[in-house]
Design a protein around this motif. Structure first.
Motif, PDB file in Angstrom:
ATOM      1  N   MET A   1       0.843  -1.190   0.000  1.00  0.00           N
ATOM      2  CA  MET A   1       0.000   0.000   0.000  1.00  0.00           C
ATOM      3  C   MET A   1       0.882   1.245   0.000  1.00  0.00           C
ATOM      4  N   THR A   2       0.584   2.150  -0.925  1.00  0.00           N
ATOM      5  CA  THR A   2       1.396   3.359  -1.067  1.00  0.00           C
ATOM      6  C   THR A   2       0.798   4.501  -0.271  1.00  0.00           C
ATOM      7  N   ASP A   3       1.630   5.194   0.462  1.00  0.00           N
ATOM      8  CA  ASP A   3       1.179   6.359   1.224  1.00  0.00           C
ATOM      9  C   ASP A   3       1.013   7.533   0.271  1.00  0.00           C
ATOM     10  N   GLN A   4      -0.230   8.034   0.123  1.00  0.00           N
ATOM     11  CA  GLN A   4      -0.539   9.119  -0.801  1.00  0.00           C
ATOM     12  C   GLN A   4      -0.427  10.500  -0.163  1.00  0.00           C
ATOM     13  N   THR A   5      -0.058  10.553   1.123  1.00  0.00           N
ATOM     14  CA  THR A   5       0.057  11.843   1.798  1.00  0.00           C
ATOM     15  C   THR A   5       1.238  12.626   1.243  1.00  0.00           C
ATOM     16  N   PRO A   6       1.019  13.862   0.762  1.00  0.00           N
ATOM     17  CA  PRO A   6       2.130  14.638   0.211  1.00  0.00           C
ATOM     18  C   PRO A   6       3.213  14.884   1.248  1.00  0.00           C
ATOM     19  N   ALA A   7       4.450  14.888   0.780  1.00  0.00           N
ATOM     20  CA  ALA A   7       5.557  15.175   1.677  1.00  0.00           C
ATOM     21  C   ALA A   7       5.469  16.618   2.144  1.00  0.00           C
ATOM     22  N   PRO A   8       5.830  16.874   3.400  1.00  0.00           N
ATOM     23  CA  PRO A   8       5.782  18.264   3.885  1.00  0.00           C
ATOM     24  C   PRO A   8       6.753  19.134   3.097  1.00  0.00           C
ATOM     25  N   PRO A   9       6.392  20.390   2.848  1.00  0.00           N
ATOM     26  CA  PRO A   9       7.279  21.265   2.068  1.00  0.00           C
ATOM     27  C   PRO A   9       8.589  21.517   2.798  1.00  0.00           C
ATOM     28  N   THR A  10       9.639  21.653   2.017  1.00  0.00           N
ATOM     29  CA  THR A  10      10.951  21.950   2.606  1.00  0.00           C
ATOM     30  C   THR A  10      11.153  23.450   2.789  1.00  0.00           C
ATOM     31  N   ILE A  11      10.292  24.248   2.154  1.00  0.00           N
ATOM     32  CA  ILE A  11      10.391  25.711   2.249  1.00  0.00           C
ATOM     33  C   ILE A  11       9.290  26.229   3.162  1.00  0.00           C
ATOM     34  N   ASP A  12       9.646  27.063   4.104  1.00  0.00           N
ATOM     35  CA  ASP A  12       8.683  27.695   4.997  1.00  0.00           C
ATOM     36  C   ASP A  12       7.962  28.800   4.223  1.00  0.00           C
ATOM     37  N   GLY A  13       6.718  28.522   3.812  1.00  0.00           N
ATOM     38  CA  GLY A  13       5.983  29.458   2.976  1.00  0.00           C
ATOM     39  C   GLY A  13       5.745  30.796   3.641  1.00  0.00           C
ATOM     40  N   ALA A  14       5.410  30.781   4.935  1.00  0.00           N
ATOM     41  CA  ALA A  14       5.143  32.037   5.639  1.00  0.00           C
ATOM     42  C   ALA A  14       6.396  32.916   5.676  1.00  0.00           C
ATOM     43  N   ALA A  15       7.544  32.279   5.963  1.00  0.00           N
ATOM     44  CA  ALA A  15       8.795  33.034   5.997  1.00  0.00           C
ATOM     45  C   ALA A  15       9.144  33.569   4.612  1.00  0.00           C
ATOM     46  N   LEU A  16       8.882  32.765   3.583  1.00  0.00           N
ATOM     47  CA  LEU A  16       9.172  33.211   2.219  1.00  0.00           C
ATOM     48  C   LEU A  16       8.314  34.410   1.837  1.00  0.00           C
ATOM     49  N   LEU A  17       7.022  34.360   2.154  1.00  0.00           N
ATOM     50  CA  LEU A  17       6.167  35.503   1.839  1.00  0.00           C
ATOM     51  C   LEU A  17       6.564  36.734   2.645  1.00  0.00           C
ATOM     52  N   ASN A  18       7.055  36.526   3.861  1.00  0.00           N
ATOM     53  CA  ASN A  18       7.572  37.658   4.634  1.00  0.00           C
ATOM     54  C   ASN A  18       8.733  38.330   3.890  1.00  0.00           C
ATOM     55  N   GLU A  19       9.591  37.508   3.269  1.00  0.00           N
ATOM     56  CA  GLU A  19      10.718  38.058   2.515  1.00  0.00           C
ATOM     57  C   GLU A  19      10.235  38.797   1.270  1.00  0.00           C
ATOM     58  N   VAL A  20       9.240  38.239   0.595  1.00  0.00           N
ATOM     59  CA  VAL A  20       8.700  38.896  -0.596  1.00  0.00           C
ATOM     60  C   VAL A  20       8.083  40.248  -0.208  1.00  0.00           C
ATOM     61  N   GLU A  21       7.327  40.256   0.875  1.00  0.00           N
ATOM     62  CA  GLU A  21       6.732  41.513   1.335  1.00  0.00           C
ATOM     63  C   GLU A  21       7.814  42.528   1.693  1.00  0.00           C
ATOM     64  N   ALA A  22       8.862  42.070   2.372  1.00  0.00           N
ATOM     65  CA  ALA A  22       9.955  42.976   2.734  1.00  0.00           C
ATOM     66  C   ALA A  22      10.644  43.538   1.497  1.00  0.00           C
TER      67      ALA A  22
END
Length: 375
Positions: A1-22
Motif C-alpha cells: 500500500m502506497t502512502d498518498q500523503t504529500p511530503a511536507p514542504p521543505t520551504i517555509d511558505g510564511a517566511a518566504l512571503l515575509n521576505e517577498v513583502e519585505a
C-alpha cells in the motif's frame, strides 16, 4: 500500500512571503498595509494559476503621475513567472503568447494602461475582451486563422495572470475582476530605497525561484482549496480573492488572518471608490441625494439636483450636462417591480402637468443594484 500523503514542504511558505513583502517594502510605498499583503499574495498566486478557477487582475491606479505605479509593476516583474511587458501589445499578440506559442504561459504586465483604455484611447474592445476572458480558467477566444479563403476558426486559451498600472480608472468589467491598489505620491516622511535593476533584480529573481520551488511543493494541497470568505465578501469579490486567500491558508502563520483583513479592507474600499456602472451611480444618487423625502419629482427638478452635485459626473458627461433624453435612456434600462421599464410619468403640480419620476418606480432597482444606504 502506497502512502498518498504529500511530503511536507521543505520551504517555509510564511517566511518566504515575509521576505517577498519585505522586498516590496524596500522599493514601494503602498497606501495601506492591506496593499502589501494583497500584492505579496498576488505574486505568489501567479506561480499556482492552474490550482484556481480564476485569477484576479492586479491594478495599480492613481490620479497623477509620479505615484509609484510603474515601480510597483517593475518589482512585481522580478517575482512572477515568465513576465511579459506589454505596453503596446495587440490583442492578437497576447492571446497567441498565452496559447503557448513560445512554450510558456506569460504573466502579462501592462504599464500605462490609460493609453489603452483612457478617454482618448478609443474602446479597444479586443483587449478588454482578452483581459476579461483570461480571468476565468477554461475561457478561450475564437479567431480566424489562415490566408484568404482558407481560414479556419481556432480557439485560443486566454487564462493568465495580468497586472496593470495607469492613470485614472479602468473599464468597469476589468475593475470588478481586480484587486485595486490606489497609489499616491510619497509624502515627505515616506522613504523608499532607490531601485537599480542591474543590482536589485537578482534579489527579486532569487525570491521568484524560491516561490516557484515552494509552489511545486504545495501545489497538490492548494488544488481545489475552498478558503472561507470574510463576512460580506460574495459574488465577484469572492472570485477575486479566493486564490489569494487560498495562498494565505497554504503558507499559514499570520498570513490567513492578515489576508482576510486585507480582503475586507480592499473590497470595502473598491465599493466606495468605484460605485459600479454609471447606471448604478445614477440610481444611487437619485436615492441618496435627489428623491430624498419625496415620492415624485418633475424631470426638470431631478436634472437640476443631479447636475448640482459637486462630486458627481452629471454636469459633465462627455462634455455635456445630463439632459432629459439621456436620463430617460439610462433609466429605461431598469424596470419597475412589475417588470416594465422605468419611465417618466405625468405629475400634477400647481402650475400644470409635468413629466417626472416616481420613487415607487425606482424602488425595485434601488433594492437590487444599489449599495446599502449610508447610516
Amino acid at each position: 500500500m502506497t502512502d498518498q500523503t504529500p511530503a511536507p514542504p521543505t520551504i517555509d511558505g510564511a517566511a518566504l512571503l515575509n521576505e517577498v513583502e519585505a522586498f516590496h517594502r524596500r522599493f514601494n510605498v503602498f497606501p495601506t498595509e492591506a496593499a502589501y499583503v494583497a500584492v505579496t499574495l498576488w505574486d505568489a498566486h501567479a506561480h499556482l494559476l492552474d490550482c484556481f478557477e480564476s485569477t484576479p487582475r492586479l491594478a495599480f491606479l492613481s490620479p497623477e503621475p509620479g505615484s509609484g505605479k510603474s515601480r510597483a509593476l517593475e518589482i512585481v516583474e522580478t517575482l512572477v513567472p515568465n513576465p511579459m511587458a506589454a505596453v503596446d501589445a495587440s490583442a492578437a499578440a497576447l492571446f497567441r503568447s498565452v496559447s503557448g506559442v513560445d512554450g510558456e504561459r506569460p504573466t502579462i504586465l501592462f504599464d500605462e494602461i490609460d493609453t489603452i483604455f483612457g478617454p482618448k484611447a478609443g474602446e479597444n474592445e479586443q483587449l478588454r475582451g482578452f483581459i476579461n476572458a483570461g480571468h476565468r480558467r477554461g475561457k478561450v477566444m475564437y479567431r480566424c486563422v489562415g490566408d484568404g479563403a482558407n481560414q479556419t476558426v481556432q480557439a485560443f486559451p486566454s487564462y493568465t495572470a495580468v497586472a496593470v498600472a495607469g492613470l485614472g480608472s479602468l473599464p468597469d468589467t476589468i475593475l470588478t475582476r481586480s484587486v485595486i491598489i490606489r497609489m499616491r505620491r510619497r509624502a515627505r516622511n515616506e522613504k523608499a530605497e532607490p531601485y537599480r535593476s542591474r543590482i536589485h533584480e537578482k534579489e527579486g529573481f532569487a525570491l521568484r525561484d524560491q516561490l516557484a520551488k515552494w509552489a511545486e511543493e504545495i501545489r497538490e494541497s492548494v488544488m481545489g482549496a475552498w478558503p472561507e470568505m470574510p463576512e460580506g465578501v460574495t459574488d465577484r469579490p469572492a472570485d477575486v480573492w479566493e486564490p489569494l486567500l487560498a495562498v494565505a491558508e497554504a503558507v499559514g502563520g499570520d498570513w490567513p488572518k492578515r489576508a482576510r483583513e486585507a480582503c475586507t479592507e480592499l473590497v470595502k474600499a473598491s465599493q466606495v471608490n468605484d460605485k459600479g456602472s454609471i447606471g448604478i451611480r445614477l440610481l444611487t444618487d437619485l436615492r441618496d441625494h435627489v428623491m430624498v423625502g419625496v415620492d415624485r419629482l418633475p424631470t426638470i427638478a431631478v436634472l437640476d439636483r443631479l447636475n448640482a452635485l459637486d462630486d458627481a459626473p452629471w454636469a459633465d458627461l462627455d462634455g455635456k450636462a445630463l439632459d432629459n433624453r439621456r436620463l430617460s435612456k439610462m433609466l429605461s434600462q431598469y424596470v419597475t417591480s412589475d417588470g416594465t421599464p422605468v419611465a417618466s410619468r405625468n405629475i400634477r403640480t400647481a402650475g400644470g402637468v409635468l413629466k417626472g419620476y416616481y420613487s415607487e418606480d425606482l424602488e425595485d432597482a434601488w433594492a437590487r443594484y444599489c449599495p446599502p444606504p449610508s447610516p
